[in-house]
Motif scaffolding. Sequence first.
Motif, PDB file in Angstrom:
ATOM      1  N   VAL A   1      -7.208   9.322  -3.246  1.00 13.11           N
ATOM      2  CA  VAL A   1      -7.421  10.429  -4.403  1.00 13.11           C
ATOM      3  C   VAL A   1      -7.890   9.704  -5.678  1.00 13.11           C
ATOM      4  O   VAL A   1      -7.482   8.892  -6.387  1.00 13.11           O
ATOM      5  CB  VAL A   1      -6.169  11.195  -4.842  1.00 13.11           C
ATOM      6  N   ALA A   2      -8.999  10.002  -6.230  1.00 15.63           N
ATOM      7  CA  ALA A   2      -9.712   9.570  -7.490  1.00 15.63           C
ATOM      8  C   ALA A   2      -8.821  10.332  -8.656  1.00 15.63           C
ATOM      9  O   ALA A   2      -9.113  11.749  -8.669  1.00 15.63           O
ATOM     10  CB  ALA A   2     -11.034   9.542  -7.591  1.00 15.63           C
TER      11      ALA A   2
ATOM     12  N   THR B   1       1.010   4.989 -16.258  1.00 16.27           N
ATOM     13  CA  THR B   1       0.936   4.394 -15.098  1.00 16.27           C
ATOM     14  C   THR B   1      -0.260   4.596 -14.402  1.00 16.27           C
ATOM     15  O   THR B   1      -0.838   3.800 -13.656  1.00 16.27           O
ATOM     16  CB  THR B   1       2.302   4.720 -14.185  1.00 16.27           C
ATOM     17  N   VAL B   2      -0.641   5.811 -14.152  1.00 16.76           N
ATOM     18  CA  VAL B   2      -2.016   6.306 -13.563  1.00 16.76           C
ATOM     19  C   VAL B   2      -2.964   6.824 -14.465  1.00 16.76           C
ATOM     20  O   VAL B   2      -2.681   7.898 -15.256  1.00 16.76           O
ATOM     21  CB  VAL B   2      -1.517   7.208 -12.241  1.00 16.76           C
ATOM     22  N   GLU B   3      -4.160   6.394 -14.662  1.00 14.70           N
ATOM     23  CA  GLU B   3      -4.886   6.522 -15.659  1.00 14.70           C
ATOM     24  C   GLU B   3      -6.259   7.120 -15.068  1.00 14.70           C
ATOM     25  O   GLU B   3      -6.377   6.868 -13.481  1.00 14.70           O
ATOM     26  CB  GLU B   3      -5.407   5.361 -16.317  1.00 14.70           C
ATOM     27  N   ARG B   4      -7.185   7.776 -15.763  1.00 14.68           N
ATOM     28  CA  ARG B   4      -8.495   8.155 -15.226  1.00 14.68           C
ATOM     29  C   ARG B   4      -9.150   7.139 -14.613  1.00 14.68           C
ATOM     30  O   ARG B   4      -9.381   6.051 -15.363  1.00 14.68           O
ATOM     31  CB  ARG B   4      -9.097   8.777 -16.247  1.00 14.68           C
TER      32      ARG B   4
ATOM     33  N   VAL C   1      -5.818   6.485  -5.799  1.00 15.02           N
ATOM     34  CA  VAL C   1      -4.353   6.813  -5.593  1.00 15.02           C
ATOM     35  C   VAL C   1      -4.373   6.749  -4.046  1.00 15.02           C
ATOM     36  O   VAL C   1      -4.616   7.569  -3.631  1.00 15.02           O
ATOM     37  CB  VAL C   1      -3.640   7.892  -6.046  1.00 15.02           C
ATOM     38  N   VAL C   2      -3.317   5.980  -3.360  1.00 11.32           N
ATOM     39  CA  VAL C   2      -3.351   6.098  -1.876  1.00 11.32           C
ATOM     40  C   VAL C   2      -2.348   7.256  -1.737  1.00 11.32           C
ATOM     41  O   VAL C   2      -1.282   7.010  -2.409  1.00 11.32           O
ATOM     42  CB  VAL C   2      -2.866   4.696  -1.404  1.00 11.32           C
ATOM     43  N   VAL C   3      -2.575   8.168  -0.994  1.00 13.59           N
ATOM     44  CA  VAL C   3      -1.495   9.138  -0.669  1.00 13.59           C
ATOM     45  C   VAL C   3      -1.200   9.234   0.785  1.00 13.59           C
ATOM     46  O   VAL C   3      -1.777   8.480   1.673  1.00 13.59           O
ATOM     47  CB  VAL C   3      -2.361  10.427  -1.044  1.00 13.59           C
ATOM     48  N   THR C   4      -0.186   9.939   1.054  1.00 16.97           N
ATOM     49  CA  THR C   4       0.362  10.164   2.432  1.00 16.97           C
ATOM     50  C   THR C   4       0.928  11.605   2.767  1.00 16.97           C
ATOM     51  O   THR C   4       1.111  12.264   1.774  1.00 16.97           O
ATOM     52  CB  THR C   4       1.466   9.258   2.687  1.00 16.97           C
ATOM     53  N   SER C   5       1.064  11.749   3.975  1.00 22.79           N
ATOM     54  CA  SER C   5       1.639  13.199   4.437  1.00 22.79           C
ATOM     55  C   SER C   5       2.915  13.354   3.851  1.00 22.79           C
ATOM     56  O   SER C   5       3.730  12.497   3.734  1.00 22.79           O
ATOM     57  CB  SER C   5       1.596  13.341   5.850  1.00 22.79           C
ATOM     58  N   THR C   6       3.384  14.729   3.534  1.00 28.33           N
ATOM     59  CA  THR C   6       4.447  14.811   2.672  1.00 28.33           C
ATOM     60  C   THR C   6       5.937  14.398   3.669  1.00 28.33           C
ATOM     61  O   THR C   6       6.972  14.254   3.322  1.00 28.33           O
ATOM     62  CB  THR C   6       4.992  16.253   2.222  1.00 28.33           C
ATOM     63  N   GLU C   7       5.396  14.499   5.100  1.00 27.15           N
ATOM     64  CA  GLU C   7       6.712  14.326   5.918  1.00 27.15           C
ATOM     65  C   GLU C   7       6.658  12.943   6.775  1.00 27.15           C
ATOM     66  O   GLU C   7       7.210  12.633   7.768  1.00 27.15           O
ATOM     67  CB  GLU C   7       6.545  15.490   7.011  1.00 27.15           C
ATOM     68  N   ARG C   8       5.607  12.189   6.296  1.00 26.80           N
ATOM     69  CA  ARG C   8       5.224  10.624   6.824  1.00 26.80           C
ATOM     70  C   ARG C   8       6.404   9.977   6.667  1.00 26.80           C
ATOM     71  O   ARG C   8       6.984   9.748   5.676  1.00 26.80           O
ATOM     72  CB  ARG C   8       3.835  10.353   6.288  1.00 26.80           C
ATOM     73  N   PHE C   9       7.015   9.473   7.902  1.00 29.26           N
ATOM     74  CA  PHE C   9       8.062   8.443   7.801  1.00 29.26           C
ATOM     75  C   PHE C   9       7.387   6.840   7.189  1.00 29.26           C
ATOM     76  O   PHE C   9       6.436   6.505   7.777  1.00 29.26           O
ATOM     77  CB  PHE C   9       8.590   7.989   9.200  1.00 29.26           C
ATOM     78  N   PRO C  10       8.050   6.250   6.428  1.00 24.87           N
ATOM     79  CA  PRO C  10       9.307   6.315   5.992  1.00 24.87           C
ATOM     80  C   PRO C  10       9.426   7.161   4.510  1.00 24.87           C
ATOM     81  O   PRO C  10      10.311   6.910   4.004  1.00 24.87           O
ATOM     82  CB  PRO C  10       9.825   5.067   5.856  1.00 24.87           C
TER      83      PRO C  10
ATOM     84  N   VAL D   1       0.903   4.552  -4.036  1.00 25.35           N
ATOM     85  CA  VAL D   1       0.463   3.744  -5.007  1.00 25.35           C
ATOM     86  C   VAL D   1      -0.766   3.885  -5.602  1.00 25.35           C
ATOM     87  O   VAL D   1      -1.612   4.657  -5.047  1.00 25.35           O
ATOM     88  CB  VAL D   1       0.240   2.232  -4.385  1.00 25.35           C
ATOM     89  N   SER D   2      -1.164   3.145  -6.943  1.00 22.90           N
ATOM     90  CA  SER D   2      -2.551   3.247  -7.468  1.00 22.90           C
ATOM     91  C   SER D   2      -3.137   2.081  -7.794  1.00 22.90           C
ATOM     92  O   SER D   2      -2.434   1.300  -7.752  1.00 22.90           O
ATOM     93  CB  SER D   2      -2.316   4.048  -8.680  1.00 22.90           C
ATOM     94  N   VAL D   3      -4.530   2.275  -7.593  1.00 23.64           N
ATOM     95  CA  VAL D   3      -5.259   0.980  -7.837  1.00 23.64           C
ATOM     96  C   VAL D   3      -6.016   1.323  -8.717  1.00 23.64           C
ATOM     97  O   VAL D   3      -6.921   2.047  -9.035  1.00 23.64           O
ATOM     98  CB  VAL D   3      -6.200   0.553  -6.557  1.00 23.64           C
ATOM     99  N   PRO D   4      -5.878   0.327 -10.023  1.00 19.27           N
ATOM    100  CA  PRO D   4      -6.900   0.349 -11.315  1.00 19.27           C
ATOM    101  C   PRO D   4      -8.270   0.622 -10.984  1.00 19.27           C
ATOM    102  O   PRO D   4      -8.678  -0.318 -10.405  1.00 19.27           O
ATOM    103  CB  PRO D   4      -6.171  -0.548 -12.137  1.00 19.27           C
ATOM    104  N   ASN D   5      -8.881   1.486 -11.539  1.00 18.02           N
ATOM    105  CA  ASN D   5     -10.451   1.596 -11.764  1.00 18.02           C
ATOM    106  C   ASN D   5     -11.158   1.876 -10.429  1.00 18.02           C
ATOM    107  O   ASN D   5     -12.245   2.030 -10.466  1.00 18.02           O
ATOM    108  CB  ASN D   5     -10.827   0.270 -12.511  1.00 18.02           C
ATOM    109  N   LEU D   6     -10.561   1.960  -9.240  1.00 17.25           N
ATOM    110  CA  LEU D   6     -11.411   2.019  -8.190  1.00 17.25           C
ATOM    111  C   LEU D   6     -11.868   3.209  -7.465  1.00 17.25           C
ATOM    112  O   LEU D   6     -12.664   3.904  -6.901  1.00 17.25           O
ATOM    113  CB  LEU D   6     -10.716   1.268  -6.945  1.00 17.25           C
TER     114      LEU D   6
END
Length: 219
Positions: free
Chosen positions: A33-34, A43-46, A50-59, A165-170
Motif C-alpha cells: 500500500v502506498a 512512523t509512516v510518512e507520505r 507499506v507491506v500488508v497481510t490478510s487480517t487472519e494470516r498466521f502468525p 512494516v513500512s519502507v520509506p519513500n518506495l
Amino acid sequence: MKRNVSELLAPAAAVLLVALVVAAAAGAWPPFVAVESGSMEPTVERGDLVVVTSTERFPWGGLVGHAEPGAPTRLGGAGDVVVFNPPDAERRPILHRIAFPVSAGEDWTDRADPALLDGDCDAIEACPAPHDGYVTYGDANGEYDQSAGIAPVIREEWISAKALVSVPNLGWFRVGVDAAIARLGLFPTAVGVGGAAAIAGGFGAMLMGRMGRGRDGPR
C-alpha cells in the motif's frame, strides 16, 4: 531480436515474481500500500510503501486494538494498523490504527481517551455505536476518526488488510501512477509506464552486456 525482447521483459518479470511471492506469503493482494497522507506520521510518512497481510494470516491473525492487554507493536505504536474502506466513503482506502472494538448500541466514549474526543456521546454522530466494529485513529491526528467525522464505526468486513512494516519513500512510484491515471487515464499511463520500463530495461541490458564484454576482453 528474441534476446533483446527477453532482456527488455526480464526486469518487469522479476518485479511481478517478487510481488507474487510477497502476496502468497501475506495472503493479500495487492501486498503493498502506498501512503498518500501524513495521518500516520512520524512512523509512516507520505510516500512510504507499506507491506500488508490478510487480517487472519498466521502468525499475525486477528485484529487487536491499542487499548487491549498485550497488544502487539505495529508501526511505532501498540495495536494493529489496518486498511479499511467504508462502502459509502468517497475517498481512497484509509490506513489507520485500531483503538478498541465496540458493540452495537455502546456509548464507547466511556472507554475512550478524552484527549482524542470532541465532545461527549451526544455530540458524536457515530455514538452510540450503530453496529459492532472498531474505533480507529491516525497516529498524527488529534481525534478518533469517529469523533472527527472521518469514518463511521468500522465494521470488520470493511477491513481489507493490516500493515506489517513500512519502507520509506518506495511508495512514490505508486502515488505517481495513481495521479497520472486520474489526470490522463489508464491507457495513456500504461503506455507511458510500459515505455519507461522498456527503455530502462534496454539500457540496463546494454550496460550489463558491455560490462560482460569488458571482462572477457584482453588481459
